[in-house]
Scaffold this motif. Structure first.
Motif, short mmCIF file in Angstrom:
data_model
loop_
_atom_site.label_atom_id
_atom_site.label_comp_id
_atom_site.label_asym_id
_atom_site.label_seq_id
_atom_site.Cartn_x
_atom_site.Cartn_y
_atom_site.Cartn_z
N LEU A 4 1.51 0.05 8.57
CA LEU A 4 0.55 0.26 7.47
C LEU A 4 0.28 1.74 7.24
CD1 LEU A 4 -2.08 -2.56 8.15
CD2 LEU A 4 -0.60 -2.39 6.17
N LEU A 5 0.09 2.46 8.34
CA LEU A 5 -0.20 3.91 8.24
C LEU A 5 0.96 4.65 7.59
CD1 LEU A 5 -2.04 6.34 9.09
CD2 LEU A 5 -0.73 6.43 11.20
N SER A 6 2.18 4.36 8.09
CA SER A 6 3.34 5.10 7.58
C SER A 6 3.63 4.76 6.12
CB SER A 6 4.57 4.85 8.45
OG SER A 6 4.85 3.48 8.53
N GLU A 24 -5.84 6.18 1.31
CA GLU A 24 -7.06 5.57 1.87
C GLU A 24 -7.23 4.09 1.50
OE1 GLU A 24 -7.22 8.41 0.08
OE2 GLU A 24 -7.68 9.91 1.61
N SER A 25 -6.55 3.63 0.45
CA SER A 25 -6.72 2.23 0.02
C SER A 25 -6.35 1.24 1.11
CB SER A 25 -5.86 1.95 -1.21
OG SER A 25 -6.13 2.89 -2.20
N VAL A 26 -5.60 1.71 2.11
CA VAL A 26 -5.13 0.80 3.16
C VAL A 26 -6.18 0.54 4.24
CG1 VAL A 26 -4.17 2.46 4.82
CG2 VAL A 26 -3.01 0.28 4.46
N GLU A 27 -7.26 1.32 4.23
CA GLU A 27 -8.17 1.31 5.39
C GLU A 27 -8.77 -0.06 5.70
OE1 GLU A 27 -10.86 4.54 4.72
OE2 GLU A 27 -9.33 6.05 5.14
N ALA A 28 -9.17 -0.80 4.66
CA ALA A 28 -9.78 -2.12 4.90
C ALA A 28 -8.78 -3.06 5.57
CB ALA A 28 -10.24 -2.73 3.57
N TYR A 65 0.83 -1.22 0.00
CA TYR A 65 0.00 0.00 0.00
C TYR A 65 0.86 1.26 0.00
CZ TYR A 65 -3.62 -3.36 1.15
OH TYR A 65 -4.47 -4.43 1.11
N LEU A 66 2.12 1.13 -0.42
CA LEU A 66 3.06 2.26 -0.35
C LEU A 66 2.52 3.47 -1.14
CD1 LEU A 66 5.89 2.86 0.87
CD2 LEU A 66 6.82 2.45 -1.40
N GLY A 67 2.24 4.56 -0.41
CA GLY A 67 1.78 5.80 -1.04
C GLY A 67 0.34 5.78 -1.52
#
Length: 925
Positions: free
Chosen positions: A634-636, A610-614, A605-607
């Motif tokens: 994940l956030l960073s 919002e795609s990482v939220e699930a 999910y680098l960069g």
């Protein structure tokens, strides 16, 4: 002045004040020059005439007043005199306006009130806009720039108010259209314009009259080039209608407009930033400025836009330049018939995208700068410059020292194809032969030694594979593992139709020996980074769920999959890693290598924001030992390179907590601050200051991560303040903090040959000569500072710091996450994680090539880049420059421009490979 008889006592008591005001007024009028006094009386007469019952007189008075105001406001430096003298009459004119019947005259008066409100209106009343909407629909620009600017501000406020009330905005948008047209206006016929100005200035009249005539001419003919594109863009952003910009830009102002759009995008919240960049992309395409459009397409990570750039352009030479830009960015891209019709041309272009000429260009630079001579680790250590105790320590031939020398040798001679340890011919002195050096390392040390040959022969696939082949016949699994990793390193950044890495490494993935498996898996991750190769997913994903696979094999498989699918948000890979994390036992979750599993997930999910939220929601169900670590990672990763201030605040919030000993999620949170804030200079400086505070008040695990975060923020860019902080921390009482600081000194100086850092590290090698672990870190840092003998950089940003290469950043953060536990990983048996840096290694060069793609030496000016966003005219883009002949080296913050008009560069940014086309209009002097 006598008081009126019907006044009360209180009113009478103010008569003295009134007398004073009248006296002051009288003195003021006495101070006025004859010309100003005449103007004041004239305007007062107009005010009286406006209130006359005769419409004819009213019209003449309004016309005259308009003319006076217009001629004075067209170039405002202070409050114009007509506005100053009409101030006391503003209330009178407003009151009279309310009594007038609807007519053209009423609209005329509304126009004048709108201009007077510029200096008279109360805060928040928006009277200037109110009267403008009630007035005539004449040319808005004739009232001057300051008036238009004030009106734009009031429109923005009114728009926000109407949006909240869901009121109609059509009248506002008409006004916006006029203002944007005014701001984007350009010079008309310049020769006619110049002649007219000269004629006016030569009129036999006083200077004041000539000046007034000149202003009237400029006002009436609207010939001012306003250079106010930023103001037009700001207004359209406020009213959420940037599409209007496309119809107003022309070939004289589109570059300035787009530069402002792309620069402001960094400071806008999503999705506005993407919208702004889309508009800039459309404008660049409209004016056939394809290289700029391509860079925006890459920034947006939009391969459809990239295809569109190729299909819109018919010039094969320009397409070759696009391919060089794609190759530098490090993405896998296949050209098809629609993009390039001719098969032969397509093959040449695909070769450029595949980076097959990178080694050749790099060696051309090295030969030009005369640094082809191989260097030994001793040439880097320069132990003779130190006093006795360090040299005594250095003479001990320990395995740890030899391992450090292996890395130093690999970093320094990276890509040169020759060195003094690994590539010397076997018939030379026995002590220097490749085989002998390899066996001066113990067990896992041999893995790094064999792999170092891959780095020395980096980018030269044919020669590299030939030289690594001998290690495949070894009986030692560690040597085979190193050879497998070496194959991956040689193929890094280079795509090849034969897929040699897949053919050689694929068979070793399922071997029983874990070291050989790790070598093959890590090699595939490095060779196919960002390729999203489905075949590899089918091979690697089953390892994650294999109950017989050891934890280290699983961890490196997760990283390899993360690298191959970096920034792709691939659900299958994400699920495989999530299930692996859920299956880990309590004891396994405590192992240092387990931290690489969440990182493998984060890289997907680098960069991607919002795609990482699930996935982040799913991670909340993990075992509490790894849950927060996974959250932070994940956030960073998801917000890396975005500059999102809210995410930095969130991460800082996690760093401010005081935790129990077992928790380790603050390390990735600190790294996350650097990853998010590295997007632009302002955020970067603020992050450095925040990290200084964390050093003072943070827990020990935070202090251990801060040097690494500083290293990432200033990678290959040795800022003095950061250098001093790291120098201080390198003597810290906590050895882990000191080790992180030493490694970071190497990172900020990577490939710069910075003499100050080299001196610091020499002194540290003397200071820590008895501490093998810290001395090992010092040696690694020394190797990094002299990376590629000063020709390479680790900076993931390129193209004037506009584009962030996801593959380069992935390599850096993988290595930094491993450094969060130095003792277990880098100083343990997994030191080869340092080879992940190969993903970020790129020549920091400008190499100009002719139309035949052969090197072409031309003079260029290289200097410090200057920010020219929003500046009028054609300001200088570099300062303090020197003129060199290409190829040249570019340091952090440097910018180059051609010093000859004989050639035209096909790329707007002179970095990496730039194709030059002969200028048909050039004439030899």
């Amino acid at each position: 002045m006598a008081p009126e008889p019907n006044r009360t006592g209180a009113g009478a008591s103010t008569s003295g004040t009134k007398d004073e005001a009248a006296a002051k007024k009288k003195i003021e009028s006495e101070d006025l020059s004859d010309e100003d006094l005449a103007l004041k009386q004239q305007l007062e007469l107009y005010v009286e005439r406006v209130q006359d019952s005769d419409p004819g007189l009213q019209k003449i008075a309004l016309e005259s007043m308009r003319q006076e105001i217009r001629t004075s406001t067209s170039s405002m430096t202070s409050v114009p005199k007509p506005l100053k003298f009409l101030r006391p009459h503003y209330g009178t004119l407003k009151a009279y306006y309310e009594t007038m019947a609807e007519s053209e005259l009423k609209k005329y008066l509304a126009d004048i009130l709108s201009v007077l409100a510029l200096t008279m209106s109360a805060e928040g009343e928006r009277e200037s806009l109110k009267y403008r909407l009630l007035g005539s629909e004449g040319d808005i620009g004739s009232w001057g720039h300051e008036y238009v600017r004030n009106l734009a501000g009031e429109i923005a406020q009114e728009y926000a108010k109407r949006q909240s009330e869901e009121a109609p905005i059509d009248d506002l948008m008409e006004l916006v259209q006029q203002i944007v047209a005014f701001h984007m206006k350009v010079w008309s016929n310049s020769i006619h314009f110049t002649k007219k100005i000269v004629t006016i200035w030569n009129i036999d009249a006083t200077r004041c009259i000539r000046r007034r005539l000149l202003i009237m001419f400029l006002t009436n003919f609207n010939l001012l080039q306003h250079n106010a594109e930023p103001e037009a863009v700001d207004l359209l952003m406020e009213v959420e209608d940037l599409d209007m910009l496309i119809e107003h830009v022309d070939k004289t102002n589109f570059k300035r407009t787009c530069l402002y759009l792309t620069s402001s995008a960094r400071y806008l919240p999503g999705p506005d930033d993407m919208l702004v960049l889309d508009i800039a992309y459309s404008i660049y395409l409209k004016f056939e400025e394809y290289p700029n459009a391509l860079q925006i397409a890459l920034f947006l990570d939009n391969l459809q836009h990239v295809r569109q750039v190729f299909t819109s352009c018919d010039d094969v030479l320009r397409k070759k330049q696009f391919c060089y830009i794609l190759a530098r960015h490090g993405i896998t891209f296949e050209l098809d018939e629609e993009m390039v019709n001719d098969d032969e041309d397509r093959e040449v272009l695909q070769d450029i995208v595949n980076n097959s000429k990178l080694s050749e260009g790099y060696l051309t630079l090295a030969r030009d700068i005369e640094v082809m001579e191989p260097k030994s680790p001793e040439d880097i250590y320069k132990a003779h410059l130190l006093d006795g105790r360090a040299s005594a320590g250095a003479s001990v031939d320990s395995a740890r020292q030899n391992l450090a020398a292996t890395f130093v040798n690999a970093f320094v001679n990276a890509g040169f194809g020759q060195d003094k340890l690994m590539t010397v011919a076997s018939d030379s002195s026995s002590s220097g032969s490749s085989g002998n050096w390899l066996f001066k390392n113990k067990e896992h040390g041999k893995t790094s030694a064999a792999a170092s040959l891959g780095m020395i022969l980096q980018w030269d696939v044919d020669s590299g594979l030939a030289q690594l082949d001998k290690y495949f016949h070894s009986n030692d699994n560690h040597v085979i593992a190193g050879a497998l990793l070496g194959v991956g390193i040689v193929n890094c950044s280079i795509k090849n139709d034969c897929d040699p890495a897949m053919a050689l490494l694929g068979d070793y993935i399922d071997k029983e020996d874990s070291s050989a498996r790790i070598g093959a898996i890590m090699g595939l991750g490095i060779a196919y980074v960002g390729s999203q190769n489905e075949q590899l997913r089918y091979k690697l994903a089953p390892i994650l769920s294999d109950p017989k696979a050891s934890l280290d094999v699983i961890a490196f498989t997760a990283i390899a999959l993360g690298l191959i699918y970096v920034g792709s948000c691939n659900e299958e890979v994400a699920q495989a890693i999530i299930f692996t994390l859920m299956d880990r036992s309590e004891s396994e979750l405590g192992e240092p290598l387990t931290r690489l599993l969440p990182l493998g997930l984060g890289l997907l999910y680098l960069g991607k924001q919002e795609s990482v939220e699930a996935t982040a929601e799913v991670s909340k169900t993990f075992n509490e030992k790894i849950r927060k670590y996974c959250d932070m990672t994940l956030l960073s990763c998801a917000y890396a390179g975005t500059g999102n201030v809210l995410k930095v605040q969130n991460l800082l919030g996690h760093c401010s907590q005081h935790l129990d000993k077992g928790e380790m999620h603050q390390g990735p949170a600190v790294l996350g601050i650097a990853m998010v804030a590295m997007a632009e200079e302002l955020g970067l400086e603020m992050a450095i200051r925040s990290l200084e505070h964390l050093l003072q008040y943070g827990e020990q695990n935070i202090r251990r991560a801060v040097p690494l975060a500083l290293g990432l923020l200033c990678i290959s860019n040795p800022k003095v303040n950061v250098m001093d902080t790291l120098s201080r921390l390198s003597h810290d009482t906590d050895s882990e903090v000191a080790m992180a600081a030493v490694i970071s000194l190497g990172l900020i100086g990577a490939g710069t040959n910075n003499a100050r850092i080299a001196g610091m590290l020499r002194n540290l090698s003397s200071y820590y000569y008895k501490d093998t672990s810290l001395l090992f870190c010092v040696r690694i840092a020394q190797g990094l500072v002299h990376l590629g003998k000063g020709l390479l950089t680790l900076n993931p940003y390129h193209s004037d710091r506009f584009l962030l290469s996801p593959t380069a950043l992935a390599g850096l953060i993988t290595m930094l996450h491993a450094c969060l536990d130095m003792k277990a990983i880098v100083l343990g048996k997994y030191h080869y994680v340092l080879y992940f840096l190969v993903l970020a290694m790129q020549p920091r060069m400008l190499l100009t090539v002719g139309e035949n793609l052969k090197p072409l030496s031309v003079p260029v000016r290289v200097g410090q880049a200057v920010d020219v966003v929003g500046q009028a005219g054609r300001p200088k883009t570099i300062t303090g420059f020197q003129t060199h002949s290409t190829p040249v080296l570019l340091a952090a913050g440097d910018r180059a421009e051609l010093a000859t008009e004989k050639y035209i560069p096909l790329s707007p940014i002179l970095e990496g490979f730039v194709i030059l086309k002969e200028n048909p209009d050039y004439r030899e002097e």
